[in-house]
Design a protein around this motif. Sequence first.
Motif, PDB file in Angstrom:
ATOM      1  N   LEU A 165      42.193  39.615  42.312  1.00 35.25           N
ATOM      2  CA  LEU A 165      43.523  39.532  41.720  1.00 35.25           C
ATOM      3  C   LEU A 165      43.404  39.927  40.258  1.00 35.25           C
ATOM      4  O   LEU A 165      42.496  39.469  39.563  1.00 35.25           O
ATOM      5  CB  LEU A 165      44.059  38.097  41.828  1.00 35.25           C
ATOM      6  CG  LEU A 165      45.418  37.799  41.192  1.00 35.25           C
ATOM      7  CD1 LEU A 165      46.520  38.488  41.994  1.00 35.25           C
ATOM      8  CD2 LEU A 165      45.647  36.303  41.140  1.00 35.25           C
ATOM      9  N   LEU A 214      46.843  42.929  43.628  1.00 38.62           N
ATOM     10  CA  LEU A 214      45.641  42.622  44.404  1.00 38.62           C
ATOM     11  C   LEU A 214      44.946  43.931  44.740  1.00 38.62           C
ATOM     12  O   LEU A 214      45.607  44.944  44.979  1.00 38.62           O
ATOM     13  CB  LEU A 214      46.008  41.936  45.725  1.00 38.62           C
ATOM     14  CG  LEU A 214      46.127  40.436  45.773  1.00 38.62           C
ATOM     15  CD1 LEU A 214      46.681  39.997  47.117  1.00 38.62           C
ATOM     16  CD2 LEU A 214      44.801  39.762  45.484  1.00 38.62           C
ATOM     17  N   GLY A 270      42.099  42.652  49.127  1.00 39.86           N
ATOM     18  CA  GLY A 270      42.612  41.304  48.897  1.00 39.86           C
ATOM     19  C   GLY A 270      41.627  40.347  48.261  1.00 39.86           C
ATOM     20  O   GLY A 270      41.913  39.161  48.127  1.00 39.86           O
TER      21      GLY A 270
END
Length: 145
Positions: free
Chosen positions: A21, A14, A18
């Motif tokens: 991905l 990640l 965040g």
Amino acid sequence: MINFETPHVHPIDLTPNGNTLVAVNTAAHKLEVWRVDGSSIATIGSIPVGLDPVSVRARSNTEVWVVNQISDSVSIVDLQQMTVIRTLATDNEPADVVFSGNGRAFVSASEANTINVFNLSNLEAAPARVSIDGEDPRAVAVAAG
């Protein structure tokens, strides 16, 4: 037909915020990218990299490094442009990469039994080489502090 694939070391990561991905797609020689929004993810796209990507590490929210074991290289990917912006040559059979707080990237080269140390402020320079007294180093980590 059965595909032979090089074993993964760190195949998914990640970005620090965040929101993105990333994962290696070893058989297709690509990096897969998804947007993360709460509990859902949406495909952003695929980016061609070198042969047999086995590790990916996010250096920032917009830059990831993909280790390509058969190509003996690291692909530096810009996630905003969705393309490889630089390819670094490594010793034979690189397996993993980590970043230190002092501006260096460490790439394990399993067949060569070395760690290639790249200066992040001067990627034009050849990497320093640290010999490993062992066989086939793969995963690497950086200690805090």
